[in-house]
Design a protein around this motif. Sequence first.
Motif, mmCIF file in Angstrom:
data_model
loop_
_atom_site.group_PDB
_atom_site.id
_atom_site.type_symbol
_atom_site.label_atom_id
_atom_site.label_comp_id
_atom_site.label_asym_id
_atom_site.label_seq_id
_atom_site.Cartn_x
_atom_site.Cartn_y
_atom_site.Cartn_z
ATOM 1 N N LEU A 82 0.823 -1.210 0.000
ATOM 2 C CA LEU A 82 0.000 0.000 0.000
ATOM 3 C C LEU A 82 0.857 1.260 0.000
ATOM 4 C CD1 LEU A 82 -2.837 -1.039 2.481
ATOM 5 C CD2 LEU A 82 -3.003 -0.816 -0.005
ATOM 6 N N LEU A 83 1.947 1.261 0.761
ATOM 7 C CA LEU A 83 2.835 2.425 0.771
ATOM 8 C C LEU A 83 3.501 2.621 -0.590
ATOM 9 C CD1 LEU A 83 4.434 1.943 4.306
ATOM 10 C CD2 LEU A 83 3.008 3.869 3.595
ATOM 11 N N SER A 84 3.872 1.506 -1.219
ATOM 12 C CA SER A 84 4.453 1.605 -2.569
ATOM 13 C C SER A 84 3.430 2.163 -3.550
ATOM 14 C CB SER A 84 4.933 0.229 -3.030
ATOM 15 O OG SER A 84 5.902 -0.300 -2.142
ATOM 16 N N LYS A 85 2.193 1.719 -3.427
ATOM 17 C CA LYS A 85 1.132 2.259 -4.290
ATOM 18 C C LYS A 85 0.928 3.745 -4.016
ATOM 19 C CE LYS A 85 -3.700 1.509 -5.625
ATOM 20 N NZ LYS A 85 -4.919 0.686 -5.406
ATOM 21 N N GLY A 86 0.963 4.138 -2.742
ATOM 22 C CA GLY A 86 0.835 5.550 -2.413
ATOM 23 C C GLY A 86 1.943 6.388 -3.026
ATOM 24 N N MET A 87 3.152 5.852 -3.061
ATOM 25 C CA MET A 87 4.271 6.560 -3.682
ATOM 26 C C MET A 87 4.008 6.812 -5.161
ATOM 27 S SD MET A 87 8.268 5.415 -3.642
ATOM 28 C CE MET A 87 7.886 3.810 -4.336
ATOM 29 N N LEU A 88 3.470 5.798 -5.859
ATOM 30 C CA LEU A 88 3.181 5.967 -7.286
ATOM 31 C C LEU A 88 2.024 6.937 -7.504
ATOM 32 C CD1 LEU A 88 3.588 2.342 -8.704
ATOM 33 C CD2 LEU A 88 5.276 4.137 -8.433
ATOM 34 N N LEU A 89 1.038 6.898 -6.635
ATOM 35 C CA LEU A 89 -0.075 7.844 -6.760
ATOM 36 C C LEU A 89 0.398 9.271 -6.560
ATOM 37 C CD1 LEU A 89 -2.903 5.909 -4.857
ATOM 38 C CD2 LEU A 89 -2.700 6.266 -7.330
ATOM 39 N N LEU A 90 1.370 9.473 -5.673
ATOM 40 C CA LEU A 90 1.955 10.805 -5.514
ATOM 41 C C LEU A 90 2.670 11.236 -6.788
ATOM 42 C CD1 LEU A 90 3.427 10.684 -1.889
ATOM 43 C CD2 LEU A 90 1.604 12.176 -2.716
ATOM 44 N N MET A 91 3.342 10.289 -7.431
ATOM 45 C CA MET A 91 4.022 10.605 -8.694
ATOM 46 C C MET A 91 3.013 10.972 -9.772
ATOM 47 S SD MET A 91 6.864 7.552 -8.604
ATOM 48 C CE MET A 91 7.435 7.865 -10.278
ATOM 49 N N GLU A 92 1.832 10.357 -9.729
ATOM 50 C CA GLU A 92 0.789 10.651 -10.717
ATOM 51 C C GLU A 92 -0.065 11.865 -10.343
ATOM 52 O OE1 GLU A 92 -0.985 7.102 -13.080
ATOM 53 O OE2 GLU A 92 -0.991 6.508 -10.966
ATOM 54 N N ARG A 93 0.189 12.442 -9.174
ATOM 55 C CA ARG A 93 -0.574 13.602 -8.677
ATOM 56 C C ARG A 93 -2.038 13.254 -8.416
ATOM 57 N NH1 ARG A 93 3.607 17.279 -7.770
ATOM 58 N NH2 ARG A 93 5.129 17.025 -9.443
ATOM 59 N N LYS A 94 -2.314 12.018 -8.108
ATOM 60 C CA LYS A 94 -3.688 11.619 -7.786
ATOM 61 C C LYS A 94 -3.916 11.797 -6.288
ATOM 62 C CE LYS A 94 -4.225 8.363 -11.628
ATOM 63 N NZ LYS A 94 -4.532 6.963 -12.020
ATOM 64 N N LEU A 95 -4.006 13.049 -5.886
ATOM 65 C CA LEU A 95 -4.035 13.368 -4.466
ATOM 66 C C LEU A 95 -5.318 12.896 -3.801
ATOM 67 C CD1 LEU A 95 -2.472 16.954 -4.566
ATOM 68 C CD2 LEU A 95 -1.341 14.732 -4.354
ATOM 69 N N GLN A 96 -6.417 12.858 -4.533
ATOM 70 C CA GLN A 96 -7.670 12.403 -3.935
ATOM 71 C C GLN A 96 -7.597 10.933 -3.537
ATOM 72 O OE1 GLN A 96 -10.798 13.329 -6.703
ATOM 73 N NE2 GLN A 96 -10.801 15.519 -6.194
ATOM 74 N N GLU A 97 -6.796 10.152 -4.236
ATOM 75 C CA GLU A 97 -6.614 8.749 -3.875
ATOM 76 C C GLU A 97 -5.514 8.575 -2.835
ATOM 77 O OE1 GLU A 97 -6.431 5.970 -7.159
ATOM 78 O OE2 GLU A 97 -7.245 7.496 -8.511
ATOM 79 N N VAL A 98 -4.567 9.518 -2.801
ATOM 80 C CA VAL A 98 -3.441 9.393 -1.883
ATOM 81 C C VAL A 98 -3.883 9.561 -0.437
ATOM 82 C CG1 VAL A 98 -1.299 10.489 -1.123
ATOM 83 C CG2 VAL A 98 -1.680 10.058 -3.544
ATOM 84 N N HIS A 99 -4.713 10.554 -0.178
ATOM 85 C CA HIS A 99 -5.062 10.877 1.205
ATOM 86 C C HIS A 99 -5.712 9.704 1.949
ATOM 87 C CE1 HIS A 99 -5.075 15.346 -0.194
ATOM 88 N NE2 HIS A 99 -3.872 14.952 0.172
ATOM 89 N N PRO A 100 -6.759 9.072 1.419
ATOM 90 C CA PRO A 100 -7.326 7.924 2.161
ATOM 91 C C PRO A 100 -6.364 6.749 2.258
ATOM 92 C CG PRO A 100 -8.375 8.143 0.008
ATOM 93 C CD PRO A 100 -7.547 9.366 0.201
ATOM 94 N N LEU A 101 -5.536 6.567 1.231
ATOM 95 C CA LEU A 101 -4.580 5.460 1.255
ATOM 96 C C LEU A 101 -3.539 5.667 2.355
ATOM 97 C CD1 LEU A 101 -3.690 2.834 -0.141
ATOM 98 C CD2 LEU A 101 -2.220 4.209 -1.603
ATOM 99 N N LEU A 102 -3.005 6.884 2.472
ATOM 100 C CA LEU A 102 -2.024 7.150 3.519
ATOM 101 C C LEU A 102 -2.656 7.044 4.908
ATOM 102 C CD1 LEU A 102 0.134 10.105 2.108
ATOM 103 C CD2 LEU A 102 0.697 7.679 2.239
#
Length: 684
Positions: free
Chosen positions: A288-308
């Motif tokens: 999940l943390l690795s996925k969060g890192m990629l979402l940050l790279m994609e600027r998908k902040l709406q998905e990053v916040h609940p994941l983190l």
Amino acid sequence: MGGVVCVGQPCPATTRIPGVFSAGTQTSAYRQRLASDSCTRWRSLFSHFPGVAITLKTNYYMFRDALCSSSRERREARQPRPRAPASASLWLQLVVVEAKMAAQAAAAAQAAAAQAAQAEAAESWYLALLGFAEHFRTSSPPKIRLCVHCLQAVFPFKPPQRIEARTHLQLGSVLYHHTKNSEQARSHLEKAWLISQQIPQFEDVKFEAASLLSELYCQENSVDAAKPLLRKAIQISQQTPYWHCRLLFQLAQLHTLEKDLVSACDLLGVGAEYARVVGSEYTRALFLLSKGMLLLMERKLQEVHPLLTLCGQIVENWQGNPIQKESLRVFFLVLQVTHYLDAGQVKSVKPCLKQLQQCIQTISTLHDDEILPSNPADLFHWLPKEHMCVLVYLVTVMHSMQAGYLEKAQKYTDKALMQLEKLKMLDCSPILSSFQVILLEHIIMCRLVTGHKATALQEISQVCQLCQQSPRLFSNHAAQLHTLLGLYCVSVNCMDNAEAQFTTALRLYSLLERINPDHSFPVSSHCLRAAAFYVRGLFSFFQGRYNEAKRFLRETLKMSNAEDLNRLTACSLVLLGHIFYVLGNHRESNNMVVPAMQLASKIPDMSVQLWSSALLRDLNKACGNAMDAHEAAQMHQNFSQQLLQDHIEACSLPEHNLITWTDGPPPVQFQAQNGPNTSLASLL
């Protein structure tokens, strides 16, 4: 032995066979002799096959029936002298059958013994060759050629498939890691993968071969061959949690390197769900943390916040190995800090950064224990703690640069580079070179701001050398490298070269739209939006639209003060002071320039200090303050001399020719010959 005797063991002399003979014609002595003869024959037929065993009762009744039949026939014939029984042929057949059966058993036993002896001998020569190979591999310096010869010597012995597959894997691994003979390494790894698929319960060799072979394919730019290989390995490894998770990570990494972040995120999501099913919350958090890192790279902040948020809960609730728990916390906090920095929230990130620094201190005091997790899916670690230490230094440097604490940035850069040099003596991990390049990129900007252009130029050359060693590293950092060269060109007034460098950077990585501060601004970074307002204000100033320039600069000041962006604040203040000076508002100009000078001295920013001292000199002259004007003029003279000497030194270096490079890989002929005598240069 419970009814089993070894051939050659004598039968008891007192053996009595009830009801075999009737009273009358045959004497007791005859019966004893006949029984004794039969036992003697039995022993003589089989006694020369050692180790063969038969069942006593079975043979006892076979021989008893034969003797009973012959006694009855002799009794009916009433012959005075004993003769050969009429059923002697049956008796002989039984003896021959038993002889054949025993012979077959003896032959099987001999074959088994020979096979065991052969296996024992095979194990001996195999272990000997393997021991020699390992000795040569771990020698100082390693004797790879001799190691390879020892492993190749296994094949003429025609070893079993398991040994053959493992040896191919060992050869492929040695050739891949220690030589440039990728063709032979690929051949051995392909054979190991092919043979191991035919052997049951051979997962380690099978999946290790698949993993290494896919790495080799990627190194040879054969990504299309690596992907199906990893997919097949993932498909057949679902009953092996460790390898299934490891191969999922590897394929996700491959998609990430290809900039296919969507596919990588999908795989990491699959891995997180699989880890949950097999009861590994630790590895689930890693996915999940690795996925969060990629979402940050994609600027998908709406998905990053609940994941983190979910990751934070998992990390806090998981109870396990202290180092693994702290490493998860470091991973989580690094993502949070970089998320804040990417958003330009330098002030807001301070609590998280402090937690991160405390966490890495905690990890450095923990000792690694050798107790393996009970769940094989937990056999992962994000980074070695030495690498995590360098990473924490790196994010601290990033924060210091954005906040304008350049001396602090230089201090942590020196520490990180020193640690990197020690690690690279023992570890050739590509991530260390990535860390080094990013640190150099930041310290180069620091040198340019503080007026050390010659040192910055030599560090740019260091980045070029690192990129020459790794095409992938150059691909990832080419735009940044040309941007740094453009900034250097500006600092030495080579404006045509600066424009060419910036144009090259824009071509490599689209950045033009990022300086548009309108509401449709695609970048969510607070810092970049503030910088964009500054650029617009500077542009309006040069066009003489002073009111518009003041409006943009006041917006910059408002945003930079909110997040302690000190250098942006200093630049905005001095430009506003210049505008007020041009407009004849000397009081307002002084109110802007004095704090700009103070802040620039604190950073320190040599260019802003030079600009501010010139404005203070002119302001004091206009206001009739001769003493203050003289003092400001002296400061301006000192700054000018320092910058001029540095300018001359930088332009005389051979690396200065790098400003003409705008295409292709970094030129080799402009590498540094002798670096400056500084602490950083000695590290590099």
